[in-house]
Structure formats: structure tokens, C-alpha cells
Design an enzyme around this catalytic site. Structure first.
Site, mmCIF file in Angstrom:
data_model
loop_
_atom_site.group_PDB
_atom_site.id
_atom_site.type_symbol
_atom_site.label_atom_id
_atom_site.label_comp_id
_atom_site.label_asym_id
_atom_site.label_seq_id
_atom_site.Cartn_x
_atom_site.Cartn_y
_atom_site.Cartn_z
ATOM 1 N N GLU A 103 0.824 -1.210 0.000
ATOM 2 C CA GLU A 103 0.000 0.000 0.000
ATOM 3 C C GLU A 103 0.859 1.262 0.000
ATOM 4 O OE1 GLU A 103 -2.939 0.229 -0.697
ATOM 5 O OE2 GLU A 103 -3.636 -1.821 -0.465
ATOM 6 N N LEU A 146 11.530 5.076 -7.349
ATOM 7 C CA LEU A 146 10.084 5.048 -7.095
ATOM 8 C C LEU A 146 9.519 6.436 -6.813
ATOM 9 C CD1 LEU A 146 8.866 2.054 -4.893
ATOM 10 C CD2 LEU A 146 8.054 2.787 -7.127
ATOM 11 N N TYR A 186 -6.071 6.868 3.937
ATOM 12 C CA TYR A 186 -6.198 5.786 2.956
ATOM 13 C C TYR A 186 -5.486 4.521 3.422
ATOM 14 C CZ TYR A 186 -5.224 2.537 -0.627
ATOM 15 O OH TYR A 186 -5.109 1.351 -1.274
ATOM 16 N N ASP A 204 -9.291 5.883 -2.255
ATOM 17 C CA ASP A 204 -8.189 6.331 -3.097
ATOM 18 C C ASP A 204 -8.784 6.938 -4.367
ATOM 19 O OD1 ASP A 204 -9.087 4.142 -4.519
ATOM 20 O OD2 ASP A 204 -7.094 3.735 -5.295
#
Length: 434
Positions: A103, A146, A186, A204
Site C-alpha cells: 500500500e 520510485l 487511505y 483512493d
DNA sequence: AAGTCGTGGGT
DNA sequence: TACCCAAGACT
């Protein structure tokens, strides 16, 4: 707007708790469901009219789906998910640690890239304790490319806190999860709902897109009124005991079907979708204000000395904190990029350097900037090039190294510099230095 | 609450 | 090419 027919006395769907956010959001209704009437899953006109029920007290347009609608929605969605669910690596066992990593890794990141990083991460750091025990440099290297690197720093902090205070285990309480660094509304909902199957939703961009279309929400989805409504809708639609599949299904539908360009023909919710009925699903969600993209010219110099290359480590604050880089900086107005290199090296290292070949122009973006990175080959100028070379006086870095080309992969670089290094691997002009 | 924080794929 | 934007969080 959705159909305004209201059934003040009809059963209101169960409102599952949504995580408390900084914005206080009063749940319109927390009453448990009455006996839900059996309803065919197919969207009859009756079901469509029964889509929403206004809050009884105020009559304001804060409407929640009826129990019948919620059941039809959940059934269609879960049936679809059972067939179309992708076999993602964290969908086996749903270990809380795996869910947590996935996540966080997928925040603002595309699925395909996330999967690759996830698999490598899990090999390198198989549990919370291994993250807590790792150095920040190790973690940063695993995250290289990333983006949003505060995620990995917060992951580190959270792992250490879990080892110290929770015996290395993630808590299943949404509030306790939310309290960990880097975990917002979230991610807390995702871990509680998906890993622990608690009756909690997670909102989301996929969920926002799906619900803004199904309920034809015509205000910006990230702004307060719509955001509060979406939280309430998701909670009301969530079937008790099915949070794991429901949350994933909603996101999966958004990712595979209810995309920016919606594929309504293959959507299990097409019969329940108000914006489709109105013929305007592509007009939802309503976007918020978008920030202007600022073009930026940046210059950087690869300084070589013998078979060594100069790199420095960026400060602990700001963009790319703790990353290694070749010195450089913004090209000022009316400044040539090679002059930028000379100036920046003087400011950042006190080196006098001579600019040689232009190696590349690399285009990339970060946050609100679109960068043209002008890359040059440089050498120490005049009598600065002793052996060993005189030490730099660092002004924009905490460390420096003279390293061989083959050692560069061991250091963590911003994507633009990493691309430059990749190009140098095959650049003949750079052959003498590798 | 509006800015900051990255990056690359999709169109 | 140029723009949008993605399994957001933090300040």
C-alpha cells in the site's frame, strides 16, 4: 444529480466506520441495518429510483444509498471481482506486513512498477524487524526510482516503532495504524480493511472516480463536500464482513474498467450508474484546480579525475534528501548551461573546473517542474588537479567521494542522474573513464 | 489548505 | 509534443 426521490422511512444502509480524518466528517447515520429487503441484483427502475435516501433530519442533499441499492451494488461488484481479480503478489495470505508495504509502495505509483519493487523489497526485507534493522541508505537504495522518498523514511520510523512498542507486529486497530508515520487515512483503511478484514473503507483515486460516476458527484472530488460524501457513500455501501474484497474490488474496478476513459460496456455497475444514465461518465470525476507546470533548465557536470568521478551527498532536507548526485544547479536567466556548471562547482565545492563535452540533455519531471537536465563532462582546472586532488569545500552536501564508474550503482541517485549514468555506459566519449 | 514531495505510463 | 495523473501523506 442523482434521483431526488427519497424514502425517509426506508432502511438506511449500514454505515461502516470510516477513519477519522483531519477534516471532521459527521456520519449522517450510524444505525444498524434493518432487515434488508431481498432485491434482484439487476438494476430495475425501482432500484434506480431507490438509489438514495436523504438524511431525515435536515433534508440536505447529503444522501446515502438505500440498503437495497447497497446490496445490489456490493453483489455486482463482488461477483465481478471474483472473476477479474488480478493475482497480485500481496493477494496471497494478506499478511499485514505485505499489505502495508504494497500500500505504501503503490501510493501515487503505477501498479506494474510497484509489483517489481514489491517483490525485490520482500526478498530483501521479509519482515518488520528487517526494515527496522536496516540502514536508511539500504532502504533508500531499494526505493531508488520510485519517488516520494519520504515514504521509505517513514516506513523506517514506523518499523522501528513497531519493534519497540508492538512486538514487531502491525496492530489491527485502524486508529493505531493511522498513528504510524507515513500512514494516512487511505493506508490505515487499506491495512485494517484488506489485511485484517475490519469493517473499514479506504478511499483512493479509484474509489473517488467510481463513486463520483455512480452517484454523479458534480463538484471537485478532492474538495470537502464531495470528499465527505464519498466517505459516507463508501461506508454505507460496504457489506459487513467483506471489507477485504469490497475495498479491493472497488479499486480494481477503477483500475481496470472505470478508468479515466471509462469502459462502461463491460462494467458490472453500469445499471446502477447515474452518470452513465445521464450520458456523462467521462465528465466525472470533476477535477480540482491543477498546478501549473514550470519548465526548468538545470545543468550538471560529471567531474572526472584519472579514473575517478566526483559525487556528493545531498542534505538531509528537501528534495532527494540523502541522495548522491553530480554537482550542478539551476540555469539562471541569460546564463549558458556550461557557465552554470562552472559557477555551481565554485559555489558548491570551491573547485575550479573546465567544461568539456556536452554529454546529454535529459528530460524529466518532478512534482511541479519539467526539467531539461544539461549534462557535461568536466575536469579540474589548472593546478587544482593534483594527486590526490585538493579536497572540496562542501556547501550543498554532507559528504563527497571520488569513485570509479563501476561503483556508481552502489549509490542512490535521483532518476535524472541515474539516466545519465545509464547513458554514459555506452557513450564513447566517456569510455576513457570507465 | 495549499505546497511540497518523484516518476513514468497513457493518450 | 504536451498534458494528465496514479492503491497519498505531511506541513
Amino acid at each position: 444529480m442523482p434521483a431526488r426521490d427519497t424514502f425517509p422511512h426506508s432502511a438506511c444502509a449500514s454505515a461502516a466506520p470510516s477513519l477519522p480524518d483531519t477534516q471532521t466528517d459527521t456520519q449522517p447515520n450510524q444505525t444498524p441495518p434493518d432487515a434488508a429487503p431481498a432485491l434482484p441484483a439487476s438494476p430495475s427502475p425501482t432500484a434506480r429510483r431507490a438509489r438514495t435516501a436523504a438524511t431525515a433530519d435536515t433534508g440536505q442533499p447529503r444522501e446515502l444509498p438505500t440498503a437495497a441499492f447497497a446490496e445490489a451494488f456490493a453483489t455486482a461488484l463482488l461477483d465481478w471481482f471474483a472473476v477479474h481479480k488480478r493475482p497480485l503478489p500481496w493477494r496471497f495470505g494478506y499478511e499485514p506486513y505485505s499489505v502495508w508495504i504494497s500500500e505504501v509502495m503503490l501510493q501515487q505509483t503505477q501498479m506494474d512498477r510497484g509489483v517489481d519493487y514489491f517483490l525485490r523489497w520482500m526478498t530483501q526485507f521479509p519482515d518488520v524487524a528487517s526494515v527496522a534493522a536496516a540502514s536508511e541508505d539500504e532502504l533508500l537504495k531499494a526505493w531508488e526510482g520510485l519517488g516520494y522518498y519520504s515514504r521509505v523514511r517513514n516506513l523506517h520510523k514506523a518499523a522501528k516503532a513497531l519493534v519497540e512498542r508492538h512486538d514487531g507486529e502491525l496492530p489491527d486497530d485502524p486508529e493505531a495504524i493511522r498513528a504510524l508515520p507515513g500512514i494516512g487515512p487511505y493506508t490505515a483503511g487499506a491495512i485494517a480493511g484488506i489485511a485484517f478484514n475490519r469493517d473499514v473503507t479506504c478511499i483512493d483515486a479509484n474509489v473517488e472516480r467510481v463513486l463520483s460516476r455512480v452517484f454523479d458527484i458534480d463538484t471537485p472530488v478532492r474538495a470537502r463536500p464531495a470528499a465527505a460524501r464519498i466517505r459516507a457513500l463508501a461506508a454505507a455501501l460496504l457489506p459487513a464482513g467483506r471489507a477485504r474484497d469490497f475495498n479491493q474490488a472497488l479499486m480494481e474496478l477503477g483500475a481496470l474498467v472505470c478508468r479515466k476513459k471509462p469502459q462502461c460496456a463491460s462494467c458490472p455497475l453500469s445499471g446502477l450508474c447515474e452518470s452513465l444514465r445521464l450520458g456523462i461518465p467521462h465528465e466525472r470525476p470533476v477535477p480540482g484546480r491543477k498546478q501549473p507546470i514550470v519548465p526548468l533548465d538545470v545543468a550538471t557536470g560529471v567531474l572526472v579525475h584519472g579514473n575517478r568521478i566526483f559525487i556528493q551527498k545531498r542534505p538531509d532536507e528537501g528534495v532527494w534528501a540523502g541522495f548522491w548526485e553530480f554537482p550542478g544547479g539551476r540555469v539562471e536567466r541569460n546564463e549558458a548551461p556550461d557557465a552554470t556548471i562552472v559557477r555551481e562547482y565554485a559555489e558548491e565545492t570551491a573547485f575550479r573546473i573546465a567544461v568539456r563535452d556536452k554529454l546529454a540533455v535529459i528530460r524529466h519531471g518532478y512534482t511541479t517542474y519539467r526539467v531539461a537536465l544539461h549534462c557535461y563532462l568536466c575536469e579540474l582546472d589548472g593546478n587544482m588537479g593534483g594527486e590526490p586532488p585538493v579536497p572540496p569545500i562542501l556547501d550543498a552536501a554532507t559528504e563527497y567521494r571520488w569513485v570509479e564508474f563501476a561503483d556508481l550503482p552502489r549509490f542512490t541517485f535521483p532518476a535524472g542522474h541515474r539516466k545519465l549514468i545509464d547513458q554514459l555506459t555506452t557513450d564513447l566519449r566517456f569510455a576513457p573513464y570507465r
